[in-house]
Write an enzyme that holds these catalytic residues in place. Structure first.
Site, short mmCIF file in Angstrom:
data_model
loop_
_atom_site.label_atom_id
_atom_site.label_comp_id
_atom_site.label_asym_id
_atom_site.label_seq_id
_atom_site.Cartn_x
_atom_site.Cartn_y
_atom_site.Cartn_z
N LEU A 8 0.85 -1.19 0.00
CA LEU A 8 0.00 0.00 0.00
C LEU A 8 0.89 1.25 0.00
O LEU A 8 1.70 1.44 0.90
CB LEU A 8 -0.93 0.01 1.22
CG LEU A 8 -1.79 -1.24 1.45
CD1 LEU A 8 -2.82 -0.99 2.55
CD2 LEU A 8 -2.49 -1.69 0.18
N ALA A 10 -0.41 4.50 -1.56
CA ALA A 10 -1.18 5.57 -2.21
C ALA A 10 -1.24 6.84 -1.37
O ALA A 10 -1.63 7.89 -1.86
CB ALA A 10 -2.58 5.08 -2.52
N ARG A 15 2.77 15.16 6.05
CA ARG A 15 3.77 15.63 7.03
C ARG A 15 5.19 15.72 6.45
O ARG A 15 6.07 16.29 7.08
CB ARG A 15 3.77 14.70 8.25
CG ARG A 15 2.65 15.05 9.23
CD ARG A 15 2.93 14.44 10.58
NE ARG A 15 2.33 13.12 10.70
CZ ARG A 15 2.76 12.19 11.55
NH1 ARG A 15 3.80 12.43 12.33
NH2 ARG A 15 2.16 11.02 11.60
N GLN A 74 -5.10 3.69 -7.09
CA GLN A 74 -6.27 3.93 -6.25
C GLN A 74 -6.56 5.43 -6.38
O GLN A 74 -5.79 6.25 -5.87
CB GLN A 74 -5.94 3.56 -4.80
CG GLN A 74 -7.10 3.73 -3.84
CD GLN A 74 -6.66 3.63 -2.38
OE1 GLN A 74 -5.50 3.84 -2.04
NE2 GLN A 74 -7.61 3.33 -1.51
N GLY A 79 -9.39 4.46 2.48
CA GLY A 79 -8.98 3.60 3.58
C GLY A 79 -8.24 2.36 3.11
O GLY A 79 -8.26 2.02 1.93
N ASP A 104 5.55 2.72 3.23
CA ASP A 104 6.28 3.65 4.11
C ASP A 104 6.83 2.95 5.34
O ASP A 104 7.16 3.57 6.33
CB ASP A 104 5.38 4.82 4.51
CG ASP A 104 4.14 4.37 5.30
OD1 ASP A 104 3.99 3.17 5.54
OD2 ASP A 104 3.33 5.25 5.66
N ASN A 172 -1.60 -3.45 16.09
CA ASN A 172 -1.54 -3.94 14.70
C ASN A 172 -0.40 -3.23 13.96
O ASN A 172 -0.35 -2.01 13.91
CB ASN A 172 -2.89 -3.61 14.04
CG ASN A 172 -2.90 -3.91 12.56
OD1 ASN A 172 -2.11 -4.74 12.09
ND2 ASN A 172 -3.79 -3.26 11.83
N ASN A 379 53.85 8.93 -17.89
CA ASN A 379 53.84 9.93 -16.82
C ASN A 379 53.32 11.25 -17.38
O ASN A 379 53.85 11.78 -18.35
CB ASN A 379 55.25 10.14 -16.26
CG ASN A 379 55.19 11.03 -15.03
OD1 ASN A 379 54.91 10.58 -13.93
ND2 ASN A 379 55.42 12.32 -15.24
C1 UD1 Z 1 -3.28 1.42 9.97
C2 UD1 Z 1 -4.16 0.36 10.62
C3 UD1 Z 1 -3.82 0.29 12.11
C4 UD1 Z 1 -2.33 0.01 12.30
C5 UD1 Z 1 -1.51 1.03 11.56
C6 UD1 Z 1 -0.05 0.65 11.61
C7 UD1 Z 1 -6.25 0.41 9.36
C8 UD1 Z 1 -7.66 0.84 9.39
N1 UD1 Z 1 -5.54 0.72 10.45
O1 UD1 Z 1 -3.63 2.65 10.53
O2 UD1 Z 1 -4.57 -0.72 12.73
O3 UD1 Z 1 -2.01 0.02 13.68
O4 UD1 Z 1 -1.90 1.08 10.17
O5 UD1 Z 1 0.72 1.65 11.02
O6 UD1 Z 1 -5.81 -0.22 8.43
N2 UD1 Z 1 -3.18 3.67 2.27
C9 UD1 Z 1 -3.51 3.56 0.95
N3 UD1 Z 1 -4.77 3.87 0.56
C10 UD1 Z 1 -5.72 4.29 1.43
C11 UD1 Z 1 -5.36 4.41 2.79
C12 UD1 Z 1 -4.08 4.08 3.19
O7 UD1 Z 1 -2.68 3.19 0.11
O8 UD1 Z 1 -6.85 4.55 1.01
C13 UD1 Z 1 -1.79 3.35 2.70
C14 UD1 Z 1 -1.08 4.55 3.25
O9 UD1 Z 1 -0.31 5.17 2.22
C15 UD1 Z 1 -0.18 3.95 4.32
C16 UD1 Z 1 -0.93 2.71 4.79
O10 UD1 Z 1 -1.86 2.42 3.76
O11 UD1 Z 1 1.05 3.53 3.81
C17 UD1 Z 1 -1.61 2.91 6.14
O12 UD1 Z 1 -2.63 3.86 6.01
P1 UD1 Z 1 -3.05 4.83 7.17
O13 UD1 Z 1 -4.31 5.50 6.79
O14 UD1 Z 1 -1.91 5.68 7.56
O15 UD1 Z 1 -3.37 3.81 8.36
P2 UD1 Z 1 -3.18 4.07 9.90
O16 UD1 Z 1 -4.18 5.08 10.36
O17 UD1 Z 1 -1.79 4.30 10.22
#
Ligand code: UD1
Ligand code: CA
Length: 463
Positions: A8, A10, A15, A74, A79, A104, A172, A379
């Protein structure tokens, strides 16, 4: 056993405060997302699907030469559950282990991914969650277990009761191994009824438990593997961990470092035994260093091959081959196409481009050598250069074996200097020099006896 990995990547990474997508930022000399993909590949994934969104083209370009990687876009970020829905067609009917990773989270190791896959396949799990116990669980999804310890659900921090936020400390990591076909069959059961109104991939656990599908959790003992990069400070933190991981491996293999905090080595670099890497050395790309070399201090080599027993000090080099027992620097600049044969010496304030310096030949001081083929035992005197560019065209210079070029010589290309020839200092050579000849281009020196003393006296009288 074939394994599919879904990365994942996207997210926006607000920040980072950058025009570039977060996962394209470099950790050592590779983009963040490259590291996750590399770990998946080393864990045995033969197919890697990267979910791109923010800065999609820039992320796609990172993998343009990788046949095992495909990118799926995406277009709206709804989410983590939505991100997986988007790749449903790419997963297709694959029913083997399907690992979910984040672009990341670059420090996860192949070993941990393999353990996650193994847990899933041995228990025929629909899902295995990789969990962790971070020093501060704030923000992470929490693992909920029943009295017997069986996993029940993942509850996001924002959806936890204050009591759960206190007591549920197993978190998680965001990494999972699913069974591919069961995942695609059930992914649409995820809804958006939660505090953030997002499709949570974490809901799959709860859904599977309700269906009676086997689910378990694997707790990783090294929290640093789960470190996510959301800011440039976290990027530096992850870089430091990776730098020391690579340097520790190199030292285990027999490389000496005066200070491993001051040496940066990319993941594809190889360094031989008993080689010493001195502070402020960076080795990037497909660089390989032989045995018994000394590299640095203050040296950056990118795609440079160095043979055994060579010393490279305070040098910048790209796309260069350095053979054995060669000495370079301090303060040399080796540009693409440089080839230094055995025992050659390139000294201080010397620039070499697209040139071969023959065995034992020396370019010791303040020279530019470009588009040149040089034989052995040559040289080159201090300050001598090849004039290879007339403002429009580049021309070659050929220097035979055992040629002696006096200091401050200009060799205006195209020009050939035969074996054993000698060029007098300060000559501008515009015509070929035959073998064993002396070439001299220099106006005759005048000497006027006593002139300086007369002038000195006259100036004193004027005062
Ligand atoms: C997510 C988990 C959480 C976990 C945490 C660990 C969910 C709902 N929660 O939370 O339980 O403890 O990771 O870091 O999954 N991304 C996409 N497309 C999207 C949304 C996210 O590609 O539509 C990617 C983001 O770029 C990122 C990763 O998925 O690399 C995590 O997404 P993020 O929304 O940051 O999840 P957290 O709130 O950190
Ligand atoms: Ca001259």
């Amino acid at each position: 056993m074939p394994i599919t990995a879904i990365v994942l990547a996207a997210g926006e990474g607000t920040r980072m405060k950058s025009r570039h997508p977060k996962v394209a930022h470099k950790l050592l000399d590779k983009p963040l997302v490259w590291w996750t993909v590399d770990s998946a590949r080393k864990a045995g994934a033969d197919r890697i699907i990267v979910v791109v969104g923010n800065g999609a083209d820039e992320v796609r370009a990172i993998f343009s030469n990788d046949a095992d990687v495909e990118c799926v876009e995406q277009t709206e970020r709804l989410g983590t559950g939505h991100a997986v829905r988007v790749v449903r067609n790419a997963i297709g009917s694959f029913n083997g282990p399907t690992v979910i990773l984040y672009g990341d989270t670059p420090l996860v190791t192949p070993k941990t991914i393999r353990a996650l896959v193994e847990e899933t396949t041995t228990h025929h799990n629909a899902c295995t969650v990789l969990t962790m116990r971070p020093p501060n669980p704030t923000g992470y999804g929490r693992i909920k277990r029943d009295q017997s310890g069986a996993v029940l659900a993942i509850v996001e921090h924002k959806d936890c009761t204050p009591e759960e936020q206190e007591t549920l400390t197993e978190c998680n990591s965001g990494m999972y191994c699913f069974c591919g076909s069961r995942l695609t069959a059930n992914i649409d059961k995820i809804g958006t009824n939660n505090a953030q109104g997002e499709y949570y991939l974490t809901d799959m656990v709860d859904i599977y438990v309700g269906m009676g599908e086997p689910v378990s959790a694997l707790c990783a003992d090294d929290f640093s593997e789960m470190l996510g990069v959301n800011s440039r400070f976290q990027l530096a933190t992850a870089t430091k961990i990776m730098q020391l991981r690579i340097n520790e491996r190199l030292m285990d293999e027999g490389v000496t470092m005066l200070d491993p905090n001051l040496v940066w080595v990319g993941p594809d670099v190889k360094v031989g035994r008993d080689t010493e890497l001195l502070p402020q050395t960076m080795l990037w790309g497909k660089t390989t260093i032989g045995e018994e070399c000394v590299i640095g201090p203050n040296t950056r080599l990118t795609n440079v091959q160095v043979g055994d027993g060579s010393n490279v000090e305070e040098t910048v080099g790209y796309d260069t081959v350095i053979e054995q027992r060669v000495t370079v620097g301090p303060r040399a600049y080796l540009r693409p196409g440089t080839h230094l044969l055995d025992g050659a010496h390139v000294g201080t304030h010397v620039e070499i481009k697209n040139s071969t310096i023959g065995e034992g030949s020396k370019v010791p001081h303040l020279s530019y050598i470009g588009d040149t083929t040089m034989g052995s035992g040559v040289n080159i005197g201090a300050g001598s250069i090849t004039c290879n560019y007339d403002g429009k065209h580049k021309s070659p210079t050929t220097i035979g074996n055992d040629v002696f070029v006096g200091s401050d010589t200009m060799m205006v290309a195209p020009v050939t200097i035969g074996d054993g020839a000698l060029i007098g200092a300060s000559s501008c050579i515009t015509n070929d020099v035959p073998a064993d000849a002396l070439a001299l281009e220099r106006s005759k020196q005048q000497v006027i006896e006593g002139w300086a003393a007369v002038r000195r006296k006259r100036m004193q009288e004027e005062d």
